[in-house]
Every structure is written in structure tokens, then in C-alpha cells.
Design an enzyme around this catalytic site. Structure first.
Site, PDB file in Angstrom:
ATOM      1  N   GLY A   1     -18.611   7.867   0.005  1.00  0.00           N
ATOM      2  CA  GLY A   1     -17.650   8.151  -1.063  1.00  0.00           C
ATOM      3  C   GLY A   1     -17.900   7.221  -2.233  1.00  0.00           C
TER       4      GLY A   1
ATOM      5  CB  VAL B   1     -16.840   1.907  -1.455  1.00  0.00           C
ATOM      6  CG1 VAL B   1     -17.442   0.543  -1.152  1.00  0.00           C
ATOM      7  CG2 VAL B   1     -15.483   1.743  -2.127  1.00  0.00           C
TER       8      VAL B   1
ATOM      9  CE  LYS C   1      -4.531   0.862   0.620  1.00  0.00           C
ATOM     10  NZ  LYS C   1      -5.712   0.133   0.170  1.00  0.00           N
TER      11      LYS C   1
ATOM     12  N   GLY D   1     -19.751   7.182   5.575  1.00  0.00           N
ATOM     13  CA  GLY D   1     -18.816   7.480   4.484  1.00  0.00           C
ATOM     14  C   GLY D   1     -19.486   7.216   3.146  1.00  0.00           C
TER      15      GLY D   1
HETATM   16  P1  NAD Z   1     -13.664   7.899  -0.727  1.00  0.00           P
HETATM   17  O1  NAD Z   1     -12.563   8.837  -0.430  1.00  0.00           O
HETATM   18  O2  NAD Z   1     -14.302   7.961  -2.062  1.00  0.00           O
HETATM   19  O3  NAD Z   1     -14.830   8.049   0.365  1.00  0.00           O
HETATM   20  C1  NAD Z   1     -14.629   8.178   1.718  1.00  0.00           C
HETATM   21  C2  NAD Z   1     -15.767   9.008   2.262  1.00  0.00           C
HETATM   22  O4  NAD Z   1     -15.705   8.983   3.677  1.00  0.00           O
HETATM   23  C3  NAD Z   1     -15.721  10.469   1.828  1.00  0.00           C
HETATM   24  O5  NAD Z   1     -16.976  10.883   1.319  1.00  0.00           O
HETATM   25  C4  NAD Z   1     -15.373  11.208   3.132  1.00  0.00           C
HETATM   26  O6  NAD Z   1     -15.914  12.512   3.195  1.00  0.00           O
HETATM   27  C5  NAD Z   1     -15.987  10.287   4.158  1.00  0.00           C
HETATM   28  N1  NAD Z   1     -15.453  10.405   5.508  1.00  0.00           N
HETATM   29  C6  NAD Z   1     -14.180  10.599   5.913  1.00  0.00           C
HETATM   30  N2  NAD Z   1     -14.106  10.656   7.245  1.00  0.00           N
HETATM   31  C7  NAD Z   1     -15.365  10.455   7.702  1.00  0.00           C
HETATM   32  C8  NAD Z   1     -15.943  10.386   8.990  1.00  0.00           C
HETATM   33  N3  NAD Z   1     -15.226  10.541  10.098  1.00  0.00           N
HETATM   34  N4  NAD Z   1     -17.287  10.174   9.089  1.00  0.00           N
HETATM   35  C9  NAD Z   1     -18.052  10.037   7.987  1.00  0.00           C
HETATM   36  N5  NAD Z   1     -17.544  10.097   6.739  1.00  0.00           N
HETATM   37  C10 NAD Z   1     -16.229  10.311   6.602  1.00  0.00           C
HETATM   38  O7  NAD Z   1     -13.115   6.420  -0.434  1.00  0.00           O
HETATM   39  P2  NAD Z   1     -13.663   5.041  -0.985  1.00  0.00           P
HETATM   40  O8  NAD Z   1     -12.892   4.669  -2.195  1.00  0.00           O
HETATM   41  O9  NAD Z   1     -15.157   5.083  -1.036  1.00  0.00           O
HETATM   42  O10 NAD Z   1     -13.193   4.044   0.167  1.00  0.00           O
HETATM   43  C11 NAD Z   1     -13.887   3.974   1.408  1.00  0.00           C
HETATM   44  C12 NAD Z   1     -13.194   2.985   2.331  1.00  0.00           C
HETATM   45  O11 NAD Z   1     -13.186   1.687   1.719  1.00  0.00           O
HETATM   46  C13 NAD Z   1     -11.717   3.298   2.612  1.00  0.00           C
HETATM   47  O12 NAD Z   1     -11.399   2.889   3.916  1.00  0.00           O
HETATM   48  C14 NAD Z   1     -10.973   2.443   1.615  1.00  0.00           C
HETATM   49  O13 NAD Z   1      -9.669   2.137   2.053  1.00  0.00           O
HETATM   50  C15 NAD Z   1     -11.850   1.206   1.596  1.00  0.00           C
HETATM   51  N6  NAD Z   1     -11.742   0.426   0.377  1.00  0.00           N
HETATM   52  C16 NAD Z   1     -11.998   0.999  -0.832  1.00  0.00           C
HETATM   53  C17 NAD Z   1     -11.891   0.225  -1.987  1.00  0.00           C
HETATM   54  C18 NAD Z   1     -12.217   0.813  -3.336  1.00  0.00           C
HETATM   55  O14 NAD Z   1     -12.368   0.043  -4.296  1.00  0.00           O
HETATM   56  N7  NAD Z   1     -12.355   2.126  -3.467  1.00  0.00           N
HETATM   57  C19 NAD Z   1     -11.527  -1.118  -1.907  1.00  0.00           C
HETATM   58  C20 NAD Z   1     -11.293  -1.682  -0.637  1.00  0.00           C
HETATM   59  C21 NAD Z   1     -11.403  -0.887   0.492  1.00  0.00           C
END
Ligand code: NAD
Length: 367
Positions: free
Chosen positions: A196, A198, A94, A194
């Protein structure tokens, strides 16, 4: 007078890298710095027994370098076990870039980061994580082939987030079946933390099935958009952990299940996308077990994204990606039963299987 000689006694307290609590026999940790672009990054390679270390790059405004280092140590370790349990021939790695993705991310910085990735000759392969977009990986791809998650128009499998969300949805349904006797989520109260890449896609699946979805994010704009689009309820309270829900889906950052939150939890199932949801795996896993809360291990159910990017390396198609991701349902059920049968935490049950696959390969390699 301020002395620039560090006191030897203080130095002994905790060794700065190998002595970190999150250090778990990582093979390699690379610190990257470029003055011109302002790049400050750390690449963590945890284990390469099963294959090259693959894992996304996170850009985040850490409070200090210790936070960044510990994040990359924890995240890269998680990737090792995620790929192992999913049956992929990949190791765990990572990267973190220290900075604000909204204001400090430039094409020059991304390409410089790509050069550092390239310098590792394929021991580490990157992809997107929090703070990254497919377009950023396209930039990295201009300087190195050791990147996945690139645009479909450039030969990639595109944004992995929707498939990650689908896998989480599968894992959540399996956990619901285990806890409630049915995997139907219609009518179930689910809080998604969250919204975002996902989180939003997960909300889409959940609302389509008729779940009562509550959404929470620090970004008000995202909440308004998602609420309007999916009809989800915006959380307005001040402590989501004590909210009386059936399922809690952490989809923001890690370690939300910690000493402060764990005793407030009313959810009966935890299933979400965030990596490293348990602040302390053994301790918090055990408390959840004692409380009868079914925890679907994060590294098991959020593997859709890695399955998606692995397709870029192995050349399998969308149908195969979906088939492998759907299988998360069966694996989750197996792990939950295995944990109950052996009276261990669900996280430990998943770890045992992942570790045993790595051990077997290690023994084969050394023959
Ligand atoms: P992203 O950056 O698109 O979304 C994260 C969201 O969380 C954002 O909207 C942000 O404003 C919000 N956030 C941050 N802190 C917060 C809090 N304290 N309370 C509420 N909301 C909060 O990220 P993503 O790609 O959607 O990934 C989300 C999680 O899933 C991460 O931990 C990432 O490591 C994990 N993940 C993602 C993938 C992927 O394919 N994108 C794969 C495996 C794991």
C-alpha cells in the site's frame, strides 16, 4: 419466543467495553453514529499525559463491532507508546470507521466524522491510516482544526506514508546490523507483505539498495504495478510465513505474528510498518526471542508518519522531519542492545522506555 432481556449471567462473562482484553485503562472511548451519512465510528483516546491524543483514522470493513472496538483499543494504545518513545509531546489515540473505504466513503461522511472529532475540542487529533487519503483529511479540515496529514497546499506536511517507509527502512537496517553484523541490505531476501502507501515506498528503498524483494498483497493490481515499477518478485506461494527469507516486513494489517504463524517463520529479522504485529505482545515477543528472530518493535520503527504530522503542529521543516526519522536507526540499535543486556524481549525493552517517559511526566504534572 425470543426474549429481548439479556441474561444477566451472560452479561457477566465479559464487560462490553472496559472488560475487553484490549482495554488498557483507556481514558475515553467515543462511539459516533450518523444515520444520514451512514457513519459508524469509534474514537479511542488511550492516554493524554504527554499531550493531545494523536493517531490516524482507519476505515475498514470489520466483520463485527467487536473487531472494530478491539482494533481501536489496540491501535490507540500503540500510539501512546509510539509518541512516547519518539520523544513527541503527544498522547495516544486512534479512530476507526466501520465500512468499505472504496464504496462507502463519501465527502459527507468524512465531514460528519470531522464534526465528531471537533466535538472533542482537541483531546483527539486525527490523521490518515488504512483506507484514508490526504484528500480525506482535507475534507475533515473543513470542519475542524484538529486534523493533521493535510495537503501541503493547505498548509500541511502532506502524505506521511513515504516518511513512515523511510523510518521503517532505517529500523530494518539497524535490525540487520544487529543480526547480520552489517546494515547493508544489498542481496538480502526481503518479503514485504502489503504493498500500500507505506509498503510501496519501502519496496522503492529496498530495490534501490539491491535487496531481493518479494511482494505480497491481496490486491493483484497493486502487485502487478509494483512489480513492473520496481522489478520486485510477486509471491506466488500459499504461505508467506514459511518462505525462506532474511527479513519479513509486515506492511498490511496487525497481528500477523500469532499462534498460527510464529512457528513457521524462517525470517531472521522482522521489521515492518504494520501496527500491532504481535497478536499477543508478551507471549509472541518471547517466542521470537527464543527463536533468535530479531523483532524491531513496530511502534518504534513506524514512527516516521507521526513525526511528519507532528511537524504540522510544531512547525518544524522537512529537514528536521528527516533528521528525526533517521534517528530511528540509532534508537532501534539501542533498544535491541538493551533487550539483550536485560534478557527481555525487544518489544518489552521499547515499552519500558516509553512507559518510563510517561511516568516521569505524570509525576512532574502532579507536583
Ligand atoms: P494501505 O491501506 O495503503 O496499504 C495496505 C495494503 O495492505 C493494501 O495494499 C492492502 O491490499 C494490503 N493488504 C491488506 N490485507 C492484506 C493481507 N492479508 N495480505 C497482504 N496484503 C494485504 O495502508 P498503509 O498506509 O500503507 O499502512 C500499512 C500499515 O502500516 C498499516 O498497518 C498502518 O496502520 C501502518 N502504518 C501506516 C502509517 C502511514 O504513514 N501510512 C504509519 C504508521 C503505521
Amino acid at each position: 419466543m425470543v426474549s429481548d432481556v439479556i441474561n444477566a449471567k451472560d452479561l457477566k462473562k465479559v464487560d462490553p467495553v472496559f472488560g475487553q482484553l484490549s482495554f488498557d485503562d483507556h481514558e475515553q472511548i467515543v462511539f459516533c453514529n450518523d444515520k444520514d451519512t451512514g457513519l459508524k465510528a469509534i474514537i479511542g483516546i488511550h492516554n493524554t499525559v504527554l499531550g493531545p491524543a494523536l493517531g490516524g483514522t482507519r476505515m475498514w470493513q470489520y466483520n463485527n463491532e467487536w473487531e472494530a472496538l478491539n482494533d481501536v483499543l489496540r491501535l490507540s494504545r500503540g500510539m501512546t507508546f509510539k509518541s512516547a518513545i519518539t520523544g513527541l509531546n503527544l498522547g495516544g489515540g486512534k479512530a476507526v470507521i466501520i465500512g468499505d473505504a472504496k464504496t462507502q466513503k463519501t465527502p459527507e461522511l468524512m465531514k460528519k466524522f470531522g464534526e465528531f472529532v471537533h466535538s472533542l475540542s482537541g483531546r483527539y487529533i486525527t490523521a490518515e491510516d488504512v483506507g484514508m487519503e490526504t484528500a480525506d483529511m482535507d475534507l475533515v479540515h473543513e470542519v475542524t482544526p484538529y486534523v493533521t496529514g493535510i495537503s501541503e497546499s493547505k498548509g500541511g506536511a502532506g502524505n506521511p506514508s513515504p516518511i513512515t517507509a523511510y523510518g521503517v527502512y532505517m529500523g530494518m537496517k539497524a535490525a540487520a546490523k544487529y543480526k547480520f553484523g552489517s546494515d547493508v541490505l544489498d542481496g538480502k531476501k526481503v518479503i514485504v507483505q502489503g504493498i500500500g502507501h507505506v509498503g510501496e515506498s519501502l519496496v522503492d528503498h529496498l530495490t534501490k539498495e539491491g535487496a531481493k524483494v518479494i511482494i505480497s498483497d491481496i490486491n493483484q493490481e497493486r502487485l502487478q504495478e509494483a512489480s513492473a515499477k520496481y522489478g520486485a518478485t510477486i509471491y506466488t506461494g500459499n504461505d508467506i510465513y514459511s518462505e525462506d527469507v532474511d527479513i519479513y516486513a509486515p506492511c498490511a494489517l496487525g497481528a500477523t505474528i500469532n499462534d498460527e504463524t510464529i512457528n513457521k517463520l524462517k525470517a531472521k529479522v522482522i521489521a515492518g510498518a504494520a501496527n500491532n504485529q504481535l497478536a499477543e505482545e508478551a507471549k509472541h515477543g518471547l517466542i521470537l526471542q527464543d527463536k533468535g528472530i530479531v523483532y524491531a518493535p513496530d511502534f518504534l520503527i513506524n514512527a516516521g508518519g507521526i513525526i511528519n504530522v507532528y511537524a504540522e503542529l510544531e512547525g518544524y521543516d522537512k529537514q528536521e522531519i528527516v533528521r528525526k526519522t533517521e534517528n530511528i536507526y540509532n534508537t532501534t540499535l539501542e533498544i535491541l542492545s538493551n533487550a539483550e543486556m536485560n534478557d527481555i524481549t525487544t518489544n518489552q525493552a521499547a515499552l519500558n522506555i516509553a512507559k518510563s517517559r510517561i511516568e516521569t511526566r505524570k509525576n512532574e504534572n502532579s507536583k
